[in-house]
Scaffold this motif. Structure first.
Motif, PDB file in Angstrom:
ATOM      1  N   VAL A 271     -16.516 -22.730  14.509  1.00 15.70           N
ATOM      2  CA  VAL A 271     -15.155 -22.444  14.026  1.00 15.70           C
ATOM      3  C   VAL A 271     -15.016 -20.930  13.955  1.00 15.70           C
ATOM      4  O   VAL A 271     -15.857 -20.273  13.351  1.00 15.70           O
ATOM      5  N   ALA A 274      -9.900 -18.457  11.997  1.00 13.58           N
ATOM      6  CA  ALA A 274      -8.528 -17.919  12.059  1.00 13.58           C
ATOM      7  C   ALA A 274      -7.882 -18.027  10.679  1.00 13.58           C
ATOM      8  O   ALA A 274      -8.217 -18.938   9.920  1.00 13.58           O
ATOM      9  N   HIS A 277      -6.754 -21.299   9.497  1.00 13.82           N
ATOM     10  CA  HIS A 277      -7.830 -22.216   9.102  1.00 13.82           C
ATOM     11  C   HIS A 277      -8.351 -21.836   7.719  1.00 13.82           C
ATOM     12  O   HIS A 277      -8.504 -22.698   6.845  1.00 13.82           O
ATOM     13  N   ASP A 293     -21.151 -16.278  17.776  1.00 14.06           N
ATOM     14  CA  ASP A 293     -20.617 -14.917  17.848  1.00 14.06           C
ATOM     15  C   ASP A 293     -20.728 -14.251  16.479  1.00 14.06           C
ATOM     16  O   ASP A 293     -20.027 -14.644  15.537  1.00 14.06           O
TER      17      ASP A 293
ATOM     18  N   ASP B  37       7.093 -20.415   9.849  1.00  9.49           N
ATOM     19  CA  ASP B  37       6.500 -21.182  10.959  1.00  9.49           C
ATOM     20  C   ASP B  37       7.156 -22.550  11.189  1.00  9.49           C
ATOM     21  O   ASP B  37       7.545 -22.892  12.294  1.00  9.49           O
TER      22      ASP B  37
HETATM   23  C1  LIG Z   1       1.600 -21.594  12.831  1.00 10.55           C
HETATM   24  C2  LIG Z   1       0.157 -21.877  13.070  1.00 10.55           C
HETATM   25  C3  LIG Z   1      -0.481 -22.804  12.253  1.00 10.55           C
HETATM   26  C4  LIG Z   1      -1.836 -23.082  12.447  1.00 10.55           C
HETATM   27  N1  LIG Z   1      -2.445 -23.985  11.612  1.00 10.55           N
HETATM   28  C5  LIG Z   1      -3.767 -24.210  11.757  1.00 10.55           C
HETATM   29  C6  LIG Z   1      -4.457 -25.107  10.867  1.00 10.55           C
HETATM   30  O1  LIG Z   1      -3.876 -25.732   9.976  1.00 10.55           O
HETATM   31  N2  LIG Z   1      -5.782 -25.277  11.046  1.00 10.55           N
HETATM   32  C7  LIG Z   1      -6.482 -24.626  12.028  1.00 10.55           C
HETATM   33  O2  LIG Z   1      -7.698 -24.834  12.111  1.00 10.55           O
HETATM   34  N3  LIG Z   1      -5.863 -23.800  12.880  1.00 10.55           N
HETATM   35  C8  LIG Z   1      -4.528 -23.578  12.772  1.00 10.55           C
HETATM   36  N4  LIG Z   1      -3.903 -22.752  13.662  1.00 10.55           N
HETATM   37  C9  LIG Z   1      -4.666 -22.290  14.840  1.00 10.55           C
HETATM   38  C10 LIG Z   1      -5.565 -21.108  14.574  1.00 10.55           C
HETATM   39  O3  LIG Z   1      -4.821 -19.916  14.738  1.00 10.55           O
HETATM   40  C11 LIG Z   1      -6.749 -21.101  15.544  1.00 10.55           C
HETATM   41  O4  LIG Z   1      -6.256 -21.117  16.861  1.00 10.55           O
HETATM   42  C12 LIG Z   1      -7.711 -22.287  15.382  1.00 10.55           C
HETATM   43  O5  LIG Z   1      -8.086 -22.436  14.014  1.00 10.55           O
HETATM   44  C13 LIG Z   1      -8.940 -22.047  16.222  1.00 10.55           C
HETATM   45  O6  LIG Z   1      -9.786 -23.153  16.169  1.00 10.55           O
HETATM   46  P1  LIG Z   1     -11.347 -23.005  16.454  1.00 10.55           P
HETATM   47  O7  LIG Z   1     -11.953 -22.092  15.458  1.00 10.55           O
HETATM   48  O8  LIG Z   1     -11.893 -24.384  16.551  1.00 10.55           O
HETATM   49  O9  LIG Z   1     -11.382 -22.430  17.947  1.00 10.55           O
HETATM   50  P2  LIG Z   1     -11.688 -20.969  18.488  1.00 10.55           P
HETATM   51  O10 LIG Z   1     -10.876 -19.950  17.812  1.00 10.55           O
HETATM   52  O11 LIG Z   1     -11.613 -21.108  19.956  1.00 10.55           O
HETATM   53  O12 LIG Z   1     -13.192 -20.714  18.038  1.00 10.55           O
HETATM   54  C14 LIG Z   1     -14.304 -21.363  18.547  1.00 10.55           C
HETATM   55  C15 LIG Z   1     -15.529 -20.683  17.958  1.00 10.55           C
HETATM   56  O13 LIG Z   1     -16.697 -21.387  18.367  1.00 10.55           O
HETATM   57  C16 LIG Z   1     -17.710 -20.437  18.646  1.00 10.55           C
HETATM   58  N5  LIG Z   1     -18.662 -21.068  19.584  1.00 10.55           N
HETATM   59  C17 LIG Z   1     -18.487 -21.330  20.908  1.00 10.55           C
HETATM   60  N6  LIG Z   1     -19.551 -21.969  21.391  1.00 10.55           N
HETATM   61  C18 LIG Z   1     -20.421 -22.122  20.365  1.00 10.55           C
HETATM   62  C19 LIG Z   1     -21.708 -22.694  20.258  1.00 10.55           C
HETATM   63  N7  LIG Z   1     -22.321 -23.268  21.298  1.00 10.55           N
HETATM   64  N8  LIG Z   1     -22.314 -22.673  19.053  1.00 10.55           N
HETATM   65  C20 LIG Z   1     -21.720 -22.085  17.982  1.00 10.55           C
HETATM   66  N9  LIG Z   1     -20.507 -21.530  18.031  1.00 10.55           N
HETATM   67  C21 LIG Z   1     -19.867 -21.549  19.213  1.00 10.55           C
HETATM   68  C22 LIG Z   1     -16.985 -19.242  19.209  1.00 10.55           C
HETATM   69  O14 LIG Z   1     -17.776 -18.063  19.009  1.00 10.55           O
HETATM   70  C23 LIG Z   1     -15.700 -19.219  18.409  1.00 10.55           C
HETATM   71  O15 LIG Z   1     -15.802 -18.410  17.252  1.00 10.55           O
HETATM   72  C24 LIG Z   1      -2.559 -22.450  13.494  1.00 10.55           C
HETATM   73  C25 LIG Z   1      -1.917 -21.519  14.299  1.00 10.55           C
HETATM   74  C26 LIG Z   1      -0.576 -21.227  14.110  1.00 10.55           C
HETATM   75  C27 LIG Z   1       0.082 -20.216  14.994  1.00 10.55           C
END
Ligand SMILES: Cc1cc2nc3c(=O)[nH]c(=O)nc-3n(C[C@H](O)[C@H](O)[C@H](O)COP(=O)(O)OP(=O)(O)OC[C@H]3O[C@@H](n4cnc5c(N)ncnc54)[C@H](O)[C@@H]3O)c2cc1C
Ligand SMILES: Nc1ncnc2c1ncn2[C@@H]1O[C@H](COP(=O)(O)O)[C@@H](O)[C@H]1O
Lengths: 328, 251
Positions: A271, A274, A277, A293, B37
């Motif tokens: 995760v 962001a 989140h 990372d 939003d």
């Molecule tokens: C209006 C609005 C509302 C939102 N509401 C929410 C919400 O309620 N909840 C929410 O979660 N998001 C929300 N978001 C989205 C948020 O901005 C992020 O895009 C989202 O949280 C990213 O999800 P992520 O961390 O899973 O993915 P990413 O940001 O893509 O992160 C993935 C992470 O995994 C790591 N990684 C990759 N491979 C591996 C591995 N093999 N082992 C360990 N680590 C690894 C990477 O380094 C990276 O840090 C919202 C966005 C907007 C614009």
């Protein structure tokens, strides 16, 4: 006498934990005024049998309204019933859970009573003639102290914020007839799809393991599911990146637009952290992050961070947690 | 369909907030503002209903000081037809006071559908929409993550619950508050921005209700301890387990 009303919530014939939290919060206010807490429970026929347990956290009396039309969420008839009860009982205030259903009901009740309300509060107290509460604003980055001078006062309490105290007590149960015809509501709930009902709810689990996009594919959620199982009392959450891709249902999403959670332990796997989140989990007691990372923002809030590949670290952690619990 | 969408102007949340002198508000210096939003989702949903349903008219309504004009122009540049600015020196925290002003404007507007965001991202009361519905005596569905009003006289929606979702049906006219999932807001096109300059933006005084809920103080939540990286790779697992047992006491 200055009494308070707590609204209990039933789903699938069971009283939900948030009901006990609402009674506990109402009891805080009632203790300050020397009054009593009554509860209102609306549900399908048979629900009355579960009502007396609301006495455990301080309700002296439970009013129960049973009707087939309350088997599924019936916002119009339920909010009408709550407002009627508040008026009939002359309560100083009414406390609802800030659950999905409670958040739907509370503003309707407030408007029916012609007063403003405080939503999703995390503290509650009497201060002179006013009721004061804490309400997180600006995605949890600011805490607002709210003063309610309206009478009656309407508040909804954030799940998990008021820990139910239980004592061996039962409440008197009084069954009352619905005022109008609950089946006549214009808005009708036509169905409920439940995921895995045996699963611990995110709002109730003391431990949450969340998987992010770093897990790469839906089937890799097995990794976080196994870790959750090793803890024994954990639920699995997801980021929006994951629910958007359909790897997990929207109801598992944690964050600004998902669930707001505050467990004892939050483990974020893959995760990024962001702000949207973080808005949903930054009040967790302990945060663990596993991310490859080392610059990922999640490490800024993590009490314990491990920089590494989830596919390597998580199975080892699962094994170690299992071993630790076996040795207890 | 004749649709109204209520939008709020809120600060960008991607900052570290400061509390203003006086202690009861956020310091506005340097903050950027935009449409809340969920209100963006609601505006997009309104546009899509009419694009798919064979036309109609969408009116955006915003209550606030002069600065909200900019937010209404943005709504117009997305494709919304008309805007109404309900002018108030400040936006009260009390959702019921706001709801009364919005209801006064919406009443008699003959809207088939009135859309709100599920919650405003700053005050997060999640209350204005259903309060307006009660004041107008309209059916109301909150936090819809899916919405279908193609039948024109009735609608269906989906709502997300804790670990479940439910489906609802309702007659029109109705009030619906929009969760994410319904529609992602479009970016205004250059053509949209030009067209917006010629669209009607009516300014009227807001008929706010009496305020019974106020913010007495604002404070920043206790800072979390600075993050700590305890190690790299699987080798760090024993140390993590030790800390979870002895320090965090969760194992
Ligand atoms: C209006 C609005 C509302 C939102 N509401 C929410 C919400 O309620 N909840 C929410 O979660 N998001 C929300 N978001 C989205 C948020 O901005 C992020 O895009 C989202 O949280 C990213 O999800 P992520 O961390 O899973 O993915 P990413 O940001 O893509 O992160 C993935 C992470 O995994 C790591 N990684 C990759 N491979 C591996 C591995 N093999 N082992 C360990 N680590 C690894 C990477 O380094 C990276 O840090 C919202 C966005 C907007 C614009
Ligand atoms: N000042 C305002 N002007 C227009 N609409 C508003 C205003 N405040 C709130 N709303 C609407 O009501 C919704 C819920 O707001 P809230 O009850 O504050 O969470 C928002 O998403 C908007 O659609």
């Amino acid at each position: 006498m200055t009494n308070f009303l707590a609204v209990a919530e039933a789903r699938s014939g069971e009283i939900r934990k948030v009901s006990h939290e609402a009674v506990t919060a109402a009891k805080l206010l009632a203790s300050a005024t020397g009054g009593e807490v009554h509860a209102l429970l609306v549900g399908a026929p048979g629900i009355a049998a579960k009502a007396a347990a609301l006495g455990e956290c301080g309700a002296t009396k439970v009013f129960v309204i049973e009707h087939e039309a309350f088997a599924l969420h019936n916002p119009e008839a339920t909010s009408a019933a709550i407002a009627e009860r508040v008026k009939a009982g002359g309560y100083r205030g009414v406390v609802l859970p800030a659950s999905a259903h409670g958040k739907d009901l509370a503003p309707r009740v407030a408007a029916r009573l012609g007063v403003g309300m405080a939503a999703d509060v995390t503290t509650l107290a009497m201060e002179g003639a006013a009721i004061v509460a804490t309400h997180p604003v600006n995605t949890g980055k600011v805490l607002a102290k709210i003063s309610l001078t309206g009478n009656p006062a309407v508040v909804s309490v954030r799940p998990g914020a008021f820990t139910p105290v239980s004592a061996a007590a039962t409440a008197a149960v009084e069954t009352v007839a619905p005022a109008g015809d609950p089946a006549a509501s214009r808005v009708k709930t036509t169905g409920v799809t439940t995921g895995n009902t045996a699963k611990l709810d995110l709002g109730e689990a003391p431990i949450i393991v969340t998987g992010g996009r770093g897990l790469k594919a839906a089937e890799n959620f097995k990794l976080v599911e196994d870790l959750a199982e090793a803890f024994g009392n954990a639920a699995v959450g997801a980021t929006r990146a994951v629910t958007d891709d359909g790897w997990r249902p929207h109801s598992d999403q944690i964050g600004q637009t998902g669930r707001l959670v505050s467990p004892d332990l939050y483990v974020a796997v893959g995760v990024s952290g962001a702000i949207q989140h973080l808005a949903g989990m930054r009040t967790s007691k302990t945060i663990v992050a596993i991310n490859k990372d080392k610059e990922a923002p999640i490490f800024k809030v993590a009490d314990y961070g491990i920089v590494g590949d989830a596919f390597e670290v998580v199975p080892k952690l699962t094994e170690a947690v299992r071993a630790a619990r076996a040795n207890r | 369909m004749k649709i109204a969408v209520c939008i709020k102007r809120v600060p960008d949340m991607d900052v570290k907030f400061k509390i203003a002198a006086g202690g009861s508000a956020v310091d506005e210096t340097g903050l950027k503002y935009d449409m809340s939003d969920f209100d963006g989702y609601a505006a997009e949903a309104a546009l899509q209903v009419n694009e798919k349903g064979g036309g109609g008219e969408v009116t955006a309504i915003c209550l606030g000081p002069d600065s909200v004009g900019e937010t209404l122009r943005k709504a117009l540049s997305m494709g919304i037809d008309k805007a109404v600015h309900l002018k108030a020196d400040a936006v009260p925290f009390d959702g019921y006071a706001i709801a009364q002003a919005l209801a006064a404007e919406l009443k008699g507007g003959n809207y088939d559908l009135i859309l709100f965001g599920r919650m405003s991202i700053d005050s997060s009361n999640q209350s204005v929409g259903p309060m307006v519905a009660e004041l107008l005596g309209l059916p109301c569905v909150t936090a819809a993550s899916r919405l279908d009003v193609s039948a024109k006289t009735t609608g269906t929606a989906q709502r997300e619950l804790e670990g479940a979702s439910e489906t609802v049906s309702f007659p029109l006219p109705a009030v619906v508050t929009i969760d994410e999932g319904v529609a992602r807001p479009r970016y205004p096109s250059l053509k949209g921005i030009m067209a917006a300059k010629k669209k009607p933006l009516e300014v009227k005084p807001a008929q706010l209700g009496a305020v019974t809920v106020t913010v007495t103080t604002m404070e920043l939540p206790p800072e979390r301890n600075a993050g700590r990286i305890i190690g790299e790779g699987a080798d760090a697992v024993p140390e993590l387990v030790r800390l979870l047992q002895t320090e965090a006491k969760v194992l």
